[in-house]
Design an enzyme around this catalytic site. Structure first.
Site, PDB file in Angstrom:
ATOM      1  N   ASP A   1      40.082  42.915  30.382  1.00 46.63           N
ATOM      2  CA  ASP A   1      40.753  42.397  29.191  1.00 46.63           C
ATOM      3  C   ASP A   1      39.981  41.158  28.733  1.00 46.63           C
ATOM      4  OD1 ASP A   1      41.498  40.443  30.979  1.00 46.63           O
ATOM      5  OD2 ASP A   1      43.662  40.707  30.718  1.00 46.63           O
TER       6      ASP A   1
ATOM      7  N   HIS B   1      40.952  56.006  59.904  1.00 51.12           N
ATOM      8  CA  HIS B   1      41.220  55.431  58.586  1.00 51.12           C
ATOM      9  C   HIS B   1      41.410  56.536  57.542  1.00 51.12           C
ATOM     10  CE1 HIS B   1      40.448  51.588  60.340  1.00 51.12           C
ATOM     11  NE2 HIS B   1      39.273  51.997  60.761  1.00 51.12           N
TER      12      HIS B   1
ATOM     13  N   CYS C   1      40.744  41.397  35.291  1.00 51.70           N
ATOM     14  CA  CYS C   1      41.642  40.683  34.382  1.00 51.70           C
ATOM     15  C   CYS C   1      41.788  39.261  34.923  1.00 51.70           C
ATOM     16  CB  CYS C   1      42.980  41.397  34.216  1.00 51.70           C
ATOM     17  SG  CYS C   1      43.978  41.556  35.715  1.00 51.70           S
TER      18      CYS C   1
ATOM     19  N   THR D   1      44.202  37.507  36.680  1.00 52.99           N
ATOM     20  CA  THR D   1      44.628  37.393  38.079  1.00 52.99           C
ATOM     21  C   THR D   1      44.230  38.593  38.924  1.00 52.99           C
ATOM     22  OG1 THR D   1      46.701  38.494  37.582  1.00 52.99           O
ATOM     23  CG2 THR D   1      46.676  36.073  37.406  1.00 52.99           C
TER      24      THR D   1
ATOM     25  N   HIS E   1      37.772  50.571  55.578  1.00 50.16           N
ATOM     26  CA  HIS E   1      39.060  51.055  56.092  1.00 50.16           C
ATOM     27  C   HIS E   1      39.926  51.751  55.045  1.00 50.16           C
ATOM     28  CE1 HIS E   1      39.239  48.264  59.895  1.00 50.16           C
ATOM     29  NE2 HIS E   1      38.140  49.002  59.830  1.00 50.16           N
TER      30      HIS E   1
HETATM   31  C1  RB5 Z   1      46.075  37.724  30.337  1.00 53.45           C
HETATM   32  O1  RB5 Z   1      46.517  36.498  29.889  1.00 53.45           O
HETATM   33  C2  RB5 Z   1      46.541  37.980  31.757  1.00 53.45           C
HETATM   34  O2  RB5 Z   1      47.907  38.160  31.792  1.00 53.45           O
HETATM   35  C3  RB5 Z   1      45.824  39.175  32.358  1.00 53.45           C
HETATM   36  O3  RB5 Z   1      44.451  38.946  32.320  1.00 53.45           O
HETATM   37  C4  RB5 Z   1      46.137  39.506  33.807  1.00 53.45           C
HETATM   38  O4  RB5 Z   1      45.998  38.369  34.599  1.00 53.45           O
HETATM   39  C5  RB5 Z   1      47.375  40.228  34.039  1.00 53.45           C
HETATM   40  O5  RB5 Z   1      47.706  40.607  35.166  1.00 53.45           O
END
Ligand code: RB5
Length: 144
Positions: free
Chosen positions: A8, A134, A66, A68, A99
């Site tokens: 994203d 595994h 993304c 997080t 694994h």
């Molecule tokens: C975008 O702001 C953020 O929410 C996205 O990149 C991600 O971290 C969502 O899980």
């Protein structure tokens, strides 16, 4: 390998770096977007088709990014046949292959420095699945 790549807006800059590193290493890249960091987009729109490309056999593996890593992980792991691993360090990357036979690597752009991201990518690409006990465990995930 033929690698599907998606992010994203939050993961765009890291995606572009990863793309260069993949090319440097001789891999083929299929880029599912996004194409800039300024326009806010929804991670499932890029992550789902990239992960689907793996289970459909169009790509060998996928790398999803993304902010997080959590949104991309959730999206990818809802697809049957995807084993997506959110990796925050090289050890997780290595063991997600050894694994868990992870066929999708997820990275957290807002929490991972560039050098660490490169280490994660390289260890994930270079490590083989150990199989054996595994494989039995991984098989149980599908029927879970
Ligand atoms: C975008 O702001 C953020 O929410 C996205 O990149 C991600 O971290 C969502 O899980």
């Amino acid at each position: 390998m033929r690698i599907a790549l998606a992010s994203d807006h939050a993961g765009y800059e890291l995606k572009e770096l990863i793309k260069l590193r993949l090319y440097d290493s001789g891999h083929e890249v299929v880029d599912f977007g996004t194409d800039n960091a300024e326009r806010s987009v929804d991670y499932p729109d890029m992550g789902r088709p990239a992960a689907q490309a793996v289970v459909r056999g169009n790509c060998d593996r996928a790398v999803l990014i993304c902010g997080t890593g959590i949104g991309m992980s959730i999206v990818a792991n809802k697809i049957t046949g995807v084993y997506a691993a959110l990796c925050m360090d090289g050890l997780q990357a290595e063991y997600s292959r050894r694994h868990n036979n992870a066929n999708v690597l997820v990275m957290a752009a807002r929490l991972t420095g560039l050098l660490l991201a490169e280490e994660i990518l390289n260890r994930w690409l270079e490590t083989d699945f150990e199989g054996g006990r595994h494989a039995r465990r991984v098989d149980k995930v599908e029927i879970g």
